[in-house]
Scaffold this motif. Structure first.
Motif, PDB file in Angstrom:
ATOM      1  N   ASP A  24      34.822  33.609  39.023  1.00  0.00           N
ATOM      2  CA  ASP A  24      34.011  32.432  39.330  1.00  0.00           C
ATOM      3  C   ASP A  24      34.020  31.362  38.242  1.00  0.00           C
ATOM      4  N   GLU A  25      34.863  31.525  37.222  1.00  0.00           N
ATOM      5  CA  GLU A  25      34.980  30.493  36.191  1.00  0.00           C
ATOM      6  C   GLU A  25      36.288  29.715  36.296  1.00  0.00           C
ATOM      7  N   ILE A  26      37.148  30.074  37.241  1.00  0.00           N
ATOM      8  CA  ILE A  26      38.408  29.341  37.415  1.00  0.00           C
ATOM      9  C   ILE A  26      38.132  28.039  38.156  1.00  0.00           C
ATOM     10  N   ALA A  27      38.498  26.932  37.552  1.00  0.00           N
ATOM     11  CA  ALA A  27      38.257  25.630  38.170  1.00  0.00           C
ATOM     12  C   ALA A  27      38.976  25.534  39.511  1.00  0.00           C
ATOM     13  N   MET A  28      38.275  25.039  40.504  1.00  0.00           N
ATOM     14  CA  MET A  28      38.793  24.739  41.837  1.00  0.00           C
ATOM     15  C   MET A  28      39.224  25.967  42.633  1.00  0.00           C
TER      16      MET A  28
END
Length: 352
Positions: free
Chosen positions: A250-254
């Protein structure tokens, strides 16, 4: 373009969405030639990795592609840079393009040797997220990194239906929760928030909340109904007033999994967690609610239940309409193909 598609499939034809998209592009003569080579299926049939590699090379040589489009390679089918260079040096001099939808991390689920080699040899790669995922790709040697969202196929999801006036559940979550090394509290990134979200919803909604999924992390949870077949997700979603998810990594952008497009396509309001970049991608989509904490998921769920049935169904219809326009597989893959043509074959566009 002559298009050589290399899908990751356990059974020939598993990749329904991209196959539908590429076959449509071939019929429309966007592709002058099209061939799908299911590399894992052929590896299993031949039962010899070297023979499998040789067959794929010769298949590509005979087809003479302009593009070799490979999806989700890994060490189950080892390929090194020398072999990939042989593919690129075929007489037709094809461009090697990777589409990798999966998330990866620095500690858990790291890039393996094969995908690292494909990244290094790719002329362009499309990822399902940006941020540190794009940085990992560049570090592996990727030259051009681009973004493409997950899609859904309209053969299985988003099919015509008449929204019902009563549902079995108020809210449903479809999510696995695997414990790393069987340690009960050690999850993939985002897993802890996923569990907290489910627990918070159950405390508020009780038996009107249901979760379908596998993994040790759900052991003993009274709201977990067990695994559900991939093809049956739509039916489960349509038997609730909303679907909810907290994504892993849930921290990976997009980044979002296929849970988001599938859920929207089913025509039911959907709640999902925020990730960096969502304000650019998913802002103002009717029927999509983006939250930043497990408690906010409960708050939004109560809001949706406060709406009339007519309004809930209206939001679901609008969500499905948006998904059809922007997340259905033929739309997503058509955009990918257009970007490849413009940036790898259109000399004027690729030089800018």
């Amino acid at each position: 373009m002559r298009w050589f598609y290399v899908p990751n499939e356990g059974t020939e034809g598993d990749q329904i969405g991209p196959r539908m998209a590429f076959e449509k592009l071939h019929r429309e003569e966007v592709f002058s030639g099209y061939m799908a080579y299911s590399y894992l299926v052929r590896q299993k049939a031949l039962n010899n990795q070297q023979e499998a590699l040789s067959e794929m090379l010769e298949s590509a040589r005979s087809f003479a592609p302009d593009v070799i489009f490979i999806q989700h390679p890994g060490d189950r089918y080892p390929m090194d840079r020398e072999y990939l260079q042989q593919l690129k040096n075929l007489p037709s001099k094809p461009k090697l393009v990777l589409y990798e939808e999966d998330p990866y991390g620095h500690i858990f689920k790291r890039l393996d040797a094969t995908i690292s080699a494909v990244l290094a040899e790719s002329d362009m790669c499309f990822l399902g997220g940006t941020g540190y995922l794009a940085e990992m790709a560049y570090k592996a040697g990727a030259k051009k990194v681009r973004y493409a969202p997950h899609s859904y196929d309209s053969h299985r999801f988003g099919t015509t239906w008449t929204p019902t006036l009563s549902r079995r559940f108020d809210a449903v979550m479809i999510a696995n929760l695997t414990c790393i090394k069987r340690i009960p509290w050690l999850f993939m990134p985002g897993g802890r928030s996923r569990k907290h979200t489910a627990q918070a919803l159950y405390r508020q909604l009780g038996d009107r909340f249901a979760l379908y999924g596998a993994g040790q992390g759900w052991k003993g949870e009274p709201y977990c109904k067990g695994k559900i077949a991939f093809n049956q997700q739509g039916e489960a979603i349509r038997d609730a007033w909303m679907s909810i998810n907290w994504g892993q990594f849930d921290e990976i952008a997009m980044y979002s999994s296929d849970r988001l497009p599938i859920s929207l396509a089913c025509g039911v309001p959907h709640i999902t967690n925020f990730q960096p970049g969502y304000e650019h991608l998913f802002n103002n989509i009717p029927g999509l609610f983006i939250i930043k904490s497990p408690q906010e998921a409960v708050d939004v769920a109560l809001y949706i239940l406060s709406l009339t049935i007519e309004r809930r169904n209206e939001l679901g219809f609008q969500a499905a309409d948006y998904a059809c326009k922007f997340f259905e597989a033929t739309a997503v893959y058509s955009n990918i193909v257009s970007a490849i043509h413009e940036q790898l074959f259109d000399i004027q566009a690729s030089s800018t």
